[in-house]
Scaffold this motif. Sequence first.
Motif, PDB file in Angstrom:
ATOM      1  N   ARG A   1      -4.226  -6.453   8.326  1.00  0.00           N
ATOM      2  CA  ARG A   1      -3.910  -7.888   8.360  1.00  0.00           C
ATOM      3  C   ARG A   1      -3.063  -8.328   7.166  1.00  0.00           C
ATOM      4  N   LEU A   2      -3.293  -7.691   6.010  1.00  0.00           N
ATOM      5  CA  LEU A   2      -2.518  -8.063   4.821  1.00  0.00           C
ATOM      6  C   LEU A   2      -1.031  -7.834   5.049  1.00  0.00           C
ATOM      7  N   PHE A   3      -0.696  -6.787   5.820  1.00  0.00           N
ATOM      8  CA  PHE A   3       0.690  -6.363   6.003  1.00  0.00           C
ATOM      9  C   PHE A   3       1.317  -6.915   7.286  1.00  0.00           C
ATOM     10  N   THR A   4       0.504  -7.574   8.096  1.00  0.00           N
ATOM     11  CA  THR A   4       1.014  -8.097   9.372  1.00  0.00           C
ATOM     12  C   THR A   4       0.819  -9.619   9.413  1.00  0.00           C
ATOM     13  N   ASP A   5      -0.391 -10.049   9.768  1.00  0.00           N
ATOM     14  CA  ASP A   5      -0.643 -11.490   9.940  1.00  0.00           C
ATOM     15  C   ASP A   5      -0.344 -12.281   8.665  1.00  0.00           C
ATOM     16  N   LEU A   6      -0.922 -11.841   7.536  1.00  0.00           N
ATOM     17  CA  LEU A   6      -0.768 -12.611   6.303  1.00  0.00           C
ATOM     18  C   LEU A   6       0.647 -12.496   5.749  1.00  0.00           C
ATOM     19  N   ALA A   7       1.265 -11.317   5.918  1.00  0.00           N
ATOM     20  CA  ALA A   7       2.650 -11.148   5.464  1.00  0.00           C
ATOM     21  C   ALA A   7       3.564 -12.137   6.182  1.00  0.00           C
TER      22      ALA A   7
ATOM     23  N   LEU B   1      -3.072   9.387   6.029  1.00  0.00           N
ATOM     24  CA  LEU B   1      -2.791   9.378   7.461  1.00  0.00           C
ATOM     25  C   LEU B   1      -2.646   7.956   7.995  1.00  0.00           C
ATOM     26  N   TYR B   2      -3.557   7.086   7.613  1.00  0.00           N
ATOM     27  CA  TYR B   2      -3.472   5.699   8.070  1.00  0.00           C
ATOM     28  C   TYR B   2      -2.278   4.992   7.443  1.00  0.00           C
ATOM     29  N   GLY B   3      -1.873   5.430   6.265  1.00  0.00           N
ATOM     30  CA  GLY B   3      -0.707   4.839   5.629  1.00  0.00           C
ATOM     31  C   GLY B   3       0.556   5.079   6.438  1.00  0.00           C
ATOM     32  N   SER B   4       0.695   6.285   6.974  1.00  0.00           N
ATOM     33  CA  SER B   4       1.870   6.594   7.803  1.00  0.00           C
ATOM     34  C   SER B   4       1.927   5.669   9.014  1.00  0.00           C
ATOM     35  N   ARG B   5       0.775   5.385   9.579  1.00  0.00           N
ATOM     36  CA  ARG B   5       0.722   4.457  10.716  1.00  0.00           C
ATOM     37  C   ARG B   5       1.056   3.033  10.266  1.00  0.00           C
ATOM     38  N   LEU B   6       0.494   2.645   9.145  1.00  0.00           N
ATOM     39  CA  LEU B   6       0.704   1.280   8.664  1.00  0.00           C
ATOM     40  C   LEU B   6       2.168   1.017   8.339  1.00  0.00           C
ATOM     41  N   ALA B   7       2.859   2.049   7.834  1.00  0.00           N
ATOM     42  CA  ALA B   7       4.270   1.875   7.454  1.00  0.00           C
ATOM     43  C   ALA B   7       5.132   1.439   8.636  1.00  0.00           C
ATOM     44  N   THR B   8       4.686   1.752   9.858  1.00  0.00           N
ATOM     45  CA  THR B   8       5.463   1.368  11.056  1.00  0.00           C
ATOM     46  C   THR B   8       5.102  -0.036  11.543  1.00  0.00           C
ATOM     47  N   GLU B   9       4.078  -0.630  10.922  1.00  0.00           N
ATOM     48  CA  GLU B   9       3.599  -1.914  11.433  1.00  0.00           C
ATOM     49  C   GLU B   9       3.849  -3.083  10.468  1.00  0.00           C
ATOM     50  N   VAL B  10       4.353  -2.789   9.284  1.00  0.00           N
ATOM     51  CA  VAL B  10       4.563  -3.842   8.282  1.00  0.00           C
ATOM     52  C   VAL B  10       5.572  -4.863   8.786  1.00  0.00           C
TER      53      VAL B  10
END
Length: 487
Positions: free
Chosen positions: A222-228, A244-253
């Motif tokens: 949420r910090l990198f999507t909704d709140l951003a 591993l989750y970071g690699s996924r998160l990098a595509t969703e920022v």
Amino acid sequence: MNFGALIRCASPVVFGGPEEAEVARISVDSRRVGPGTLFVALRGEHADGHAFIPDAVEGGAIAVVTDRPVPELPDGVAWAQVPDATDALWRMAHSLYADPTARLKVIGVTGTNGKTTTAHLIRVILDHTGIECAYVGTLGAEWRDHRRDLGHTTPFAHDLAELLADAASDGVKAISMEVSSHALALHRADGCRFDVGTYTNLTAEHLDFHLNMNDYYAAKARLFTDLAEAGGKDFVGVINVDDLYGSRLATEVRGRVVTYGRQEGDVRAAGTQVAADSVRFTLETPSGRADVVMPLGGRFNVSNGLAAAATAWAMGLSPDTIASGLAVATPAPGRFESIPTGRGFSVIVDYAHSPDALEKLLEACRELRPKRLTVVFGCGGDRDRTKRPRMGSIAAELADRVIVTSDNPRTEDPDSIIENILAGITPTPAAAVEVEPDRRRAIHRAVQTARDGDLVVIAGKGHEDYQIIGVTKIHLDDRELVREALA
């Protein structure tokens, strides 16, 4: 701000009473209500704020906000029913305090492990460059000579907005803030306008609160999507792609992305050297390189230093400036904190209280090649029970001697918690396992039986200066107990 203006930002279903009532502050705790307070009735894990509305009014509340039909109130008390009291709380808080994060550069740091040290290092770097920065997190709130204890890593929305407004009014220019998964799930950080979000890692933790790892990840994201997106700034997500989750998160920022990692990423560490009291590496960035010597020991502090460096680089600082800042860093209290012994053995106190953190801590200690590695640890009560046997297994695998003791047992039986930990330990000739439920006696035993060349690790409580037994908090500081044992 008067009640009428304030409540309209919370989209009330219905409201009444004197709109002109001046709101000075907001509270969700009837014990903290005073004149000028607007009381918001929240439903919590252990209590329902609606039951405390009479106490709040008696304490001087001038207004009450609830997401249920409003009970009868005395004349002169303003009131409102809103669709969601949690949502109304953060909206009203940031409105009352004049949108403080619009005036600040805000960096949010989230992840299972490393948040405290990373946020601390970001503050050090920014301060060193002349950008006065406050820290908010597990250690409290700090800027200049200000120090404030906080009840949570990330405070409730109204306390957080007030704190940020105080910092901005005091001339602070930036905030380096830990943002916990609980805070993100419970909307405590909503309303904050983040410039940067920094992600460290995600491992199994807080699964007593989150349904599963996907639910845990969704809260962090949420910090990198909704709140951003809601913040309306040019957001940049700084993401650890070793995770591993970071690699996924990098595509969703929702914004610009800067990645970091020991081997991969925009910002990397090369030529790493680790000692008990320092780490060295070459900081590699797209805009150049710099040699970093950081006076914090342990391999996991390479990751923390790299996270802080990547954040600073994403904010436009040069590699040389970043290295200069990291060179003057001091360890965050209770994080791989070495306690001088004046003898032939070493003692380290650390906050590691999850399986992943304990594993990384003991691996870092193994790298220092002690003759014998002793770990003293326990697990908290009324928290995720699944981690207990895993932590027992990790300790027995990586340490030569394990002393299982109490952490914060809270309302659980300490002996039952210890039994859960021991269930994960397979007896082997290599690892000696002892049980001492009294933490003070356990630490004394570890220190007083240490030999030359040994390393004793006291894990789990770090900077904490208390132990919670039942619902009572007593003074207990691992660092003090070590010094007491050495005396």
